[in-house]
Motif scaffolding. Structure first.
Motif, PDB file in Angstrom:
ATOM      1  N   ALA A  44      24.211 112.766 -36.799  1.00 50.17           N
ATOM      2  CA  ALA A  44      23.051 112.880 -37.692  1.00 50.17           C
ATOM      3  C   ALA A  44      23.216 111.986 -38.915  1.00 50.17           C
ATOM      4  CB  ALA A  44      22.877 114.332 -38.124  1.00 50.17           C
ATOM      5  N   GLY A  45      22.122 111.337 -39.303  1.00 58.84           N
ATOM      6  CA  GLY A  45      22.114 110.524 -40.519  1.00 58.84           C
ATOM      7  C   GLY A  45      22.817 109.187 -40.381  1.00 58.84           C
ATOM      8  N   THR A  46      23.052 108.731 -39.147  1.00 60.12           N
ATOM      9  CA  THR A  46      23.773 107.473 -38.946  1.00 60.12           C
ATOM     10  C   THR A  46      22.850 106.377 -38.426  1.00 60.12           C
ATOM     11  OG1 THR A  46      24.420 107.988 -36.668  1.00 60.12           O
ATOM     12  CG2 THR A  46      25.925 108.684 -38.438  1.00 60.12           C
ATOM     13  N   GLU A  47      23.325 105.140 -38.579  1.00 60.40           N
ATOM     14  CA  GLU A  47      22.660 103.964 -38.032  1.00 60.40           C
ATOM     15  C   GLU A  47      23.738 103.072 -37.436  1.00 60.40           C
ATOM     16  OE1 GLU A  47      19.299 101.540 -39.968  1.00 60.40           O
ATOM     17  OE2 GLU A  47      21.129 100.409 -40.475  1.00 60.40           O
ATOM     18  N   GLU A  63      18.742 115.923 -26.423  1.00 52.44           N
ATOM     19  CA  GLU A  63      18.826 116.784 -27.608  1.00 52.44           C
ATOM     20  C   GLU A  63      18.705 115.946 -28.863  1.00 52.44           C
ATOM     21  OE1 GLU A  63      22.684 118.760 -29.486  1.00 52.44           O
ATOM     22  OE2 GLU A  63      22.115 119.737 -27.618  1.00 52.44           O
ATOM     23  N   GLY A  64      17.977 116.455 -29.863  1.00 52.92           N
ATOM     24  CA  GLY A  64      17.906 115.818 -31.172  1.00 52.92           C
ATOM     25  C   GLY A  64      16.785 114.804 -31.302  1.00 52.92           C
ATOM     26  N   GLU A  65      16.722 114.188 -32.494  1.00 52.25           N
ATOM     27  CA  GLU A  65      15.678 113.208 -32.779  1.00 52.25           C
ATOM     28  C   GLU A  65      16.247 112.018 -33.532  1.00 52.25           C
ATOM     29  OE1 GLU A  65      12.195 114.789 -34.606  1.00 52.25           O
ATOM     30  OE2 GLU A  65      11.983 116.364 -33.092  1.00 52.25           O
ATOM     31  N   GLY A  66      15.660 110.864 -33.258  1.00 50.99           N
ATOM     32  CA  GLY A  66      16.058 109.635 -33.922  1.00 50.99           C
ATOM     33  C   GLY A  66      15.083 108.540 -33.586  1.00 50.99           C
ATOM     34  N   GLU A  67      15.570 107.297 -33.677  1.00 52.08           N
ATOM     35  CA  GLU A  67      14.716 106.156 -33.352  1.00 52.08           C
ATOM     36  C   GLU A  67      15.576 104.957 -32.993  1.00 52.08           C
ATOM     37  OE1 GLU A  67      12.452 105.824 -36.978  1.00 52.08           O
ATOM     38  OE2 GLU A  67      13.906 104.446 -37.882  1.00 52.08           O
ATOM     39  N   ILE A  68      14.931 104.033 -32.278  1.00 50.06           N
ATOM     40  CA  ILE A  68      15.560 102.761 -31.943  1.00 50.06           C
ATOM     41  C   ILE A  68      14.642 101.661 -32.471  1.00 50.06           C
ATOM     42  CG2 ILE A  68      14.559 102.805 -29.609  1.00 50.06           C
ATOM     43  CD1 ILE A  68      17.014 101.200 -28.673  1.00 50.06           C
ATOM     44  N   GLU A  69      15.242 100.710 -33.180  1.00 55.00           N
ATOM     45  CA  GLU A  69      14.490  99.567 -33.705  1.00 55.00           C
ATOM     46  C   GLU A  69      14.974  98.297 -33.027  1.00 55.00           C
ATOM     47  OE1 GLU A  69      13.651  97.065 -37.839  1.00 55.00           O
ATOM     48  OE2 GLU A  69      14.617  99.039 -37.962  1.00 55.00           O
ATOM     49  N   VAL A  70      14.063  97.579 -32.392  1.00 57.45           N
ATOM     50  CA  VAL A  70      14.382  96.301 -31.759  1.00 57.45           C
ATOM     51  C   VAL A  70      14.393  95.253 -32.864  1.00 57.45           C
ATOM     52  CG1 VAL A  70      13.701  94.612 -30.022  1.00 57.45           C
ATOM     53  CG2 VAL A  70      13.277  97.058 -29.623  1.00 57.45           C
ATOM     54  N   LEU A  71      15.544  94.632 -33.099  1.00 58.53           N
ATOM     55  CA  LEU A  71      15.693  93.734 -34.245  1.00 58.53           C
ATOM     56  C   LEU A  71      14.853  92.466 -34.144  1.00 58.53           C
ATOM     57  CD1 LEU A  71      19.467  94.203 -35.075  1.00 58.53           C
ATOM     58  CD2 LEU A  71      17.481  95.095 -36.299  1.00 58.53           C
ATOM     59  N   GLY A  97      20.160 108.125 -35.856  1.00 54.59           N
ATOM     60  CA  GLY A  97      20.118 109.552 -35.573  1.00 54.59           C
ATOM     61  C   GLY A  97      19.544 110.291 -36.768  1.00 54.59           C
ATOM     62  N   LYS A  98      18.328 110.788 -36.641  1.00 52.82           N
ATOM     63  CA  LYS A  98      17.752 111.610 -37.718  1.00 52.82           C
ATOM     64  C   LYS A  98      18.443 112.963 -37.733  1.00 52.82           C
ATOM     65  CE  LYS A  98      13.297 109.310 -37.852  1.00 52.82           C
ATOM     66  NZ  LYS A  98      11.848 109.461 -37.736  1.00 52.82           N
ATOM     67  N   SER A  99      18.654 113.507 -36.556  1.00 55.37           N
ATOM     68  CA  SER A  99      19.483 114.695 -36.371  1.00 55.37           C
ATOM     69  C   SER A  99      20.537 114.307 -35.333  1.00 55.37           C
ATOM     70  CB  SER A  99      18.637 115.883 -35.875  1.00 55.37           C
ATOM     71  OG  SER A  99      18.098 115.617 -34.587  1.00 55.37           O
ATOM     72  N   GLN A 100      21.452 115.197 -35.054  1.00 58.97           N
ATOM     73  CA  GLN A 100      22.409 114.895 -33.991  1.00 58.97           C
ATOM     74  C   GLN A 100      21.638 114.757 -32.688  1.00 58.97           C
ATOM     75  OE1 GLN A 100      26.353 116.845 -33.538  1.00 58.97           O
ATOM     76  NE2 GLN A 100      25.459 117.637 -31.643  1.00 58.97           N
TER      77      GLN A 100
END
Length: 126
Positions: A44-47, A63-71, A97-100
Motif C-alpha cells: 500500500a502507498g507504493t509506486e 485483492e486491493g486497489e491501485g493503478e498502472i500508468e503507461v509512461l 498500490g493505493k491499498s495492498q
C-alpha cells in the motif's frame, strides 16, 4: 504433475521481498512448464517503475486497489479485483498500490524465481 501450497514458500529463496512488493514464485523456469507463476503483494502507498523488456507479463488482481500508468502515453488504468492487464508490448509503466494489492502474475519466458527489478525496472533474460 506439480502440486504445491503457497505456505510452503514462506522464507525460501522463492519468497522475494522488496520495499514496494513481495512475491512467492510458485512456478519457475526449472519447472519446465514454459512460464512462471507468481503470487505477488503490491504494498500500500507504493509506486514501482517497471519495464519488462525481456518478458511478457499477464497480471490478474484478486485483492486491493491501485493503478498502472503507461509512461509512453500517460494513460492510467485503475486496478481492482477482477482486473487483468497484459504487458504484451513491453510497456514501461508505473504500478501504484493505493491499498495492498494481491496479484497473480504469469511470465513468459519463465523467470528463475529470484529476480528483482534492475535500475531500468526490468528482469534479466535467464
Amino acid at each position: 504433475m506439480i502440486v504445491r501450497n503457497i505456505n510452503d514458500f514462506t522464507g525460501t529463496k522463492f519468497d522475494v521481498d522488496t520495499e514496494t512488493w513481495s512475491s512467492k514464485r510458485l512456478l519457475v523456469k526449472a519447472d519446465n512448464v514454459g512460464f512462471s507463476l507468481h503470487d505477488t503483494i503490491i504494498k500500500a502507498g507504493t509506486e514501482t517503475e517497471i519495464w519488462y523488456k525481456n518478458h511478457v507479463e499477464a497480471v490478474y488482481c484478486i485483492e486491493g486497489e491501485g493503478e498502472i500508468e503507461v509512461l509512453a502515453t500517460g494513460t492510467i488504468y485503475p486496478i481492482q479485483p477482477g482486473t487483468l492487464y497484459v504487458l504484451n508490448g513491453h510497456e514501461k509503466h508505473l504500478l501504484r498500490g493505493k491499498s495492498q494489492m494481491r496479484m497473480i502474475c504469469v511470465f513468459n519466458p519463465p523467470t528463475t524465481g529470484q529476480e528483482v527489478h534492475d535500475a531500468e525496472g526490468t528482469y534479466p533474460l535467464n
